[in-house]
Design a protein around this motif. Structure first.
Motif, mmCIF file in Angstrom:
data_model
loop_
_atom_site.group_PDB
_atom_site.id
_atom_site.type_symbol
_atom_site.label_atom_id
_atom_site.label_comp_id
_atom_site.label_asym_id
_atom_site.label_seq_id
_atom_site.Cartn_x
_atom_site.Cartn_y
_atom_site.Cartn_z
ATOM 1 N N ASN A 1 0.789 -1.079 -0.026
ATOM 2 C CA ASN A 1 -0.130 0.054 -0.053
ATOM 3 C C ASN A 1 0.753 1.318 0.010
ATOM 4 O O ASN A 1 2.101 1.253 0.412
ATOM 5 N N ILE A 2 0.309 2.352 -0.323
ATOM 6 C CA ILE A 2 1.023 3.595 -0.282
ATOM 7 C C ILE A 2 -0.001 4.625 0.439
ATOM 8 O O ILE A 2 -1.146 4.576 0.503
ATOM 9 N N TYR A 3 0.915 5.520 1.193
ATOM 10 C CA TYR A 3 0.306 6.493 2.174
ATOM 11 C C TYR A 3 0.568 7.920 1.869
ATOM 12 O O TYR A 3 1.821 8.145 1.462
ATOM 13 N N THR A 4 -0.355 8.832 2.138
ATOM 14 C CA THR A 4 0.353 10.367 2.050
ATOM 15 C C THR A 4 -0.146 10.970 3.337
ATOM 16 O O THR A 4 -1.449 11.279 3.715
ATOM 17 N N TYR A 5 1.006 11.627 3.783
ATOM 18 C CA TYR A 5 0.792 12.409 5.086
ATOM 19 C C TYR A 5 1.141 13.961 4.753
ATOM 20 O O TYR A 5 2.486 14.061 4.848
ATOM 21 N N GLU A 6 0.255 14.710 4.761
ATOM 22 C CA GLU A 6 0.523 16.117 4.095
ATOM 23 C C GLU A 6 0.967 16.923 5.616
ATOM 24 O O GLU A 6 0.416 16.712 6.716
ATOM 25 N N TYR A 7 1.608 17.860 5.446
ATOM 26 C CA TYR A 7 1.882 19.030 6.176
ATOM 27 C C TYR A 7 2.084 20.469 5.522
ATOM 28 O O TYR A 7 2.235 20.394 4.319
ATOM 29 N N ASP A 8 2.005 21.498 6.262
ATOM 30 C CA ASP A 8 1.826 22.851 5.596
ATOM 31 C C ASP A 8 3.069 23.529 6.253
ATOM 32 O O ASP A 8 3.098 23.801 7.456
ATOM 33 N N LEU A 9 4.039 24.014 5.394
ATOM 34 C CA LEU A 9 5.272 24.660 5.952
ATOM 35 C C LEU A 9 5.161 26.326 5.583
ATOM 36 O O LEU A 9 5.904 26.767 5.590
ATOM 37 N N ASN A 10 4.055 26.746 5.338
ATOM 38 C CA ASN A 10 3.849 28.184 4.870
ATOM 39 C C ASN A 10 3.424 28.928 6.148
ATOM 40 O O ASN A 10 3.228 30.012 6.022
ATOM 41 N N GLY A 11 3.011 28.618 7.248
ATOM 42 C CA GLY A 11 2.915 29.205 8.502
ATOM 43 C C GLY A 11 3.942 29.707 9.007
ATOM 44 O O GLY A 11 5.080 29.834 8.814
ATOM 45 N N ASN A 12 3.846 30.077 10.666
ATOM 46 C CA ASN A 12 4.959 30.548 11.583
ATOM 47 C C ASN A 12 5.736 29.175 12.267
ATOM 48 O O ASN A 12 5.047 28.164 11.600
ATOM 49 N N LYS A 13 6.425 29.411 12.936
ATOM 50 C CA LYS A 13 7.198 28.455 13.168
ATOM 51 C C LYS A 13 6.362 27.298 14.292
ATOM 52 O O LYS A 13 6.383 26.221 13.940
ATOM 53 N N HIS A 14 5.495 27.858 14.864
ATOM 54 C CA HIS A 14 4.743 27.076 15.792
ATOM 55 C C HIS A 14 3.611 26.348 14.801
ATOM 56 O O HIS A 14 3.574 25.022 15.096
ATOM 57 N N GLN A 15 3.163 26.950 13.873
ATOM 58 C CA GLN A 15 2.158 26.147 12.965
ATOM 59 C C GLN A 15 2.742 25.173 12.181
ATOM 60 O O GLN A 15 2.306 24.036 11.916
ATOM 61 N N ASN A 16 4.021 25.600 11.802
ATOM 62 C CA ASN A 16 4.855 24.603 10.916
ATOM 63 C C ASN A 16 5.000 23.206 11.828
ATOM 64 O O ASN A 16 4.937 22.277 11.316
#
Length: 241
Positions: free
Chosen positions: A82-97
């Motif tokens: 199987n394959i999986y994708t776990y997304e994250y967003d690095l466009n916020g501030n340090k805490h959000q990232n």
């Protein structure tokens, strides 16, 4: 955690053994005119050995990208399940990232615990990773995305994977990152009908299971020779009258 250490200490594998420090503390109990004794047991958390080390289970290959973890689940023969994708967003501030990364890594750990498999990642080498992200086979249509994965974010993701894996008794194997994206693209993506990132994750996982580096070098050599040959033919055809 303490229960697992005791189990490990009773196992035949001495590599799993770990020292425990016992201390008896006397606590006066005036209400019952009797002293109370408490046994305190201490140990070093970072010395805890994983129990998820058997290659018989296969492994989970992880490719770290600009905005997601591409994850492949392999059996013990290196076949993709199987394959999986776990997304994250690095466009916020340090805490959000950091929070976004933590959620993605949390999902990865839940998968590893559920499947009882080791995680395979590339050794920390941001300069090599940066070249991979800039390579034509791995370049996003949105060029701004190539700037999102900083050295700090890349290091943070690997650091968090290691730390959370230790907390969950999951083994993390680190492999040489050379050519993983290229091999994933030409060897696994088309065959399994998956994107290049998950193809790279398959390659990473297989490197964690087997010593296939020499085989990969031969494949890369053949691929480069083929591309040079095709390029020469195209040049000659252009110069034809």
């Amino acid at each position: 955690t303490l229960k697992q250490i005791i189990i490990n200490n009773n196992a035949k594998n001495k590599d799993l053994w770990q020292a425990l420090t016992y201390k008896i503390i006397k606590q006066p109990n005036k209400s019952h005119n009797k002293d109370k004794y408490v046994v305190s047991i201490s140990f070093n958390k970072h010395l805890i050995k994983t129990t998820y080390t058997s290659k018989n289970n296969g492994c989970i290959g992880v490719d770290i990208n600009q905005d997601h973890l591409a994850v492949s689940n392999l059996d013990n023969k290196g076949n993709l399940l199987n394959i999986y994708t776990y997304e994250y967003d690095l466009n916020g501030n340090k805490h959000q990232n950091n929070n976004s990364i933590s959620l993605a890594v949390k999902d990865l750990m839940q998968l590893a615990v559920k499947l009882n498999k080791a995680i395979v990642i590339e050794k920390l080498d941001f300069s090599a990773k940066k070249k991979t992200l800039k390579a034509g086979i791995n370049k996003s249509k949105n060029k701004s995305k190539n700037k999102q994965l900083s050295s700090f974010a890349y290091s943070k993701i690997i650091e968090l994977i290691r730390a959370r894996a230790e907390d969950n008794f999951i083994e993390v194997r680190e492999i040489n990152p050379a050519y993983t994206s290229m091999i994933g693209n030409i060897k696994y993506s088309e065959r399994s009908r998956i994107d290049v990132h998950h193809g790279a994750a398959v390659c990473i996982g297989r490197k964690g299971l087997f010593n296939i580096y020499s085989e990969d070098l031969k494949l890369i050599k053949e691929y480069k020779e083929k591309r040079i040959s095709v390029k020469n033919i195209q040049i000659k055809s252009v110069n034809l009258p």
